[in-house]
Motif scaffolding. Structure first.
Motif, short mmCIF file in Angstrom:
data_model
loop_
_atom_site.label_atom_id
_atom_site.label_comp_id
_atom_site.label_asym_id
_atom_site.label_seq_id
_atom_site.Cartn_x
_atom_site.Cartn_y
_atom_site.Cartn_z
N PRO A 95 0.82 -1.23 0.00
CA PRO A 95 0.00 0.00 0.00
C PRO A 95 0.84 1.27 0.00
O PRO A 95 0.50 2.25 -0.69
CB PRO A 95 -0.81 -0.11 1.30
CG PRO A 95 -0.79 -1.56 1.65
CD PRO A 95 0.52 -2.07 1.18
N ASN A 99 1.01 3.81 -3.29
CA ASN A 99 0.55 5.19 -3.10
C ASN A 99 1.67 6.19 -3.32
O ASN A 99 1.43 7.29 -3.83
CB ASN A 99 -0.05 5.36 -1.70
CG ASN A 99 -1.46 4.84 -1.62
OD1 ASN A 99 -1.79 3.83 -2.22
ND2 ASN A 99 -2.31 5.51 -0.87
N ARG A 143 -1.68 4.72 6.26
CA ARG A 143 -2.88 4.51 7.09
C ARG A 143 -3.50 3.14 6.80
O ARG A 143 -3.80 2.37 7.73
CB ARG A 143 -3.86 5.63 6.79
CG ARG A 143 -5.19 5.57 7.51
CD ARG A 143 -6.01 6.77 7.06
NE ARG A 143 -7.38 6.69 7.49
CZ ARG A 143 -8.33 7.54 7.07
NH1 ARG A 143 -8.03 8.51 6.24
NH2 ARG A 143 -9.57 7.41 7.51
N THR A 144 -3.65 2.81 5.54
CA THR A 144 -4.21 1.51 5.15
C THR A 144 -3.33 0.37 5.64
O THR A 144 -3.81 -0.61 6.21
CB THR A 144 -4.36 1.43 3.62
OG1 THR A 144 -5.22 2.47 3.17
CG2 THR A 144 -4.92 0.09 3.19
N SER A 145 -2.03 0.51 5.42
CA SER A 145 -1.08 -0.52 5.82
C SER A 145 -1.11 -0.75 7.33
O SER A 145 -1.10 -1.90 7.80
CB SER A 145 0.33 -0.11 5.38
OG SER A 145 1.28 -1.08 5.74
N TYR A 148 -4.32 -2.67 8.40
CA TYR A 148 -4.22 -4.07 8.01
C TYR A 148 -3.29 -4.85 8.94
O TYR A 148 -3.60 -5.95 9.38
CB TYR A 148 -3.71 -4.19 6.58
CG TYR A 148 -4.72 -3.89 5.51
CD1 TYR A 148 -6.08 -3.82 5.80
CD2 TYR A 148 -4.33 -3.67 4.19
CE1 TYR A 148 -7.01 -3.54 4.82
CE2 TYR A 148 -5.25 -3.38 3.20
CZ TYR A 148 -6.60 -3.32 3.51
OH TYR A 148 -7.52 -3.04 2.54
N ASP A 195 -6.33 4.27 12.83
CA ASP A 195 -6.91 4.84 11.61
C ASP A 195 -7.27 6.31 11.83
O ASP A 195 -7.00 7.16 10.98
CB ASP A 195 -8.15 4.04 11.22
CG ASP A 195 -8.78 4.56 9.93
OD1 ASP A 195 -8.12 4.49 8.88
OD2 ASP A 195 -9.94 5.04 9.98
#
Length: 217
Positions: A95, A99, A143-145, A148, A195
């Motif tokens: 991710p 990005n 943030r996504t990483s 997860y 998050d």
């Protein structure tokens, strides 16, 4: 069967320790991912050929089952936190890398030409133009990483990595719902808080001009 109150009275201190252990494993893996993925993403934007191939390879690695990746490192690194962190690091890269590459490639070419006109070197354009403008996109990847990895870190207990996953697997093995709840619920809360934290940071690092565009759309 242990009730929630009994569990909390007996294990509240250990639960705090395991929550910290879980967060530690996840954030170290994310920091390693940032240290590798952002420079690699910048390098890929300079490659006319091969960038798609590299991202494709990282995509393939991302599809490997988590337990298989954890087991793969046992013969080389043994068991414990280190193989867990290394395995999670591999999952953190995609991710952030994707990005970073996308964010920098989407920077307005006219701004880069203006930088050249001002006499900026390639490094100066990267640090003063491209990275600041692509930071919101890069932060979205981080943030996504992070979210997860907090979920995937529960699997670290399979190889002695510790964390809240210990409670989940103890609960499953002993048929104790209290252990499962106090393993799963803190992980969920932690993911929501992380998050929210990175969303705040993403907002802070977004240049005012971009914020203005988003607000008018």
């Amino acid at each position: 069967m242990t009730t929630l109150i009994e569990f909390l009275q007996t294990n509240w201190l250990e639960t705090l320790y395991k929550a910290w252990e879980h967060l530690y494993i996840s954030l170290i893996a994310v920091l390693l991912g940032i240290a590798v993925a952002i420079p690699l993403g910048i390098v890929l934007t300079r490659m006319k050929k091969g960038a798609g191939f590299v991202i494709g390879i990282v995509n393939i690695v991302q599809t490997f089952p988590s337990l298989a990746v954890l087991a793969f490192f046992i013969p080389f690194l043994g068991v414990g936190k280190l193989p867990a962190i290394i395995a999670l690091f591999f999952y953190s890269v995609l991710p952030i890398l994707r990005n970073t590459y996308t964010g920098i490639k989407d920077v307005n070419p006219n701004l880069l030409e203006s930088g050249k006109g001002l006499g900026m070197t390639n490094w100066e354009r990267i640090f003063l133009v491209e990275l600041p403008l692509s930071l919101p996109v890069i932060m979205a990847g981080i943030r996504t990483s992070s979210v997860y990895l907090i979920g995937w870190a529960t699997l670290a207990s399979f190889i002695g990595g510790g964390g809240l996953g210990d409670y989940i697997f103890i609960g499953l093995n002993l048929y104790q719902p209290a252990y499962i709840i106090f393993g799963a619920v803190p992980v969920t809360i932690m993911a929501v808080l992380i998050d929210h934290l990175f969303a705040k940071i993403e907002h802070k690092v977004t240049p005012k001009a971009i914020k203005g565009i988003k607000e008018t759309v």
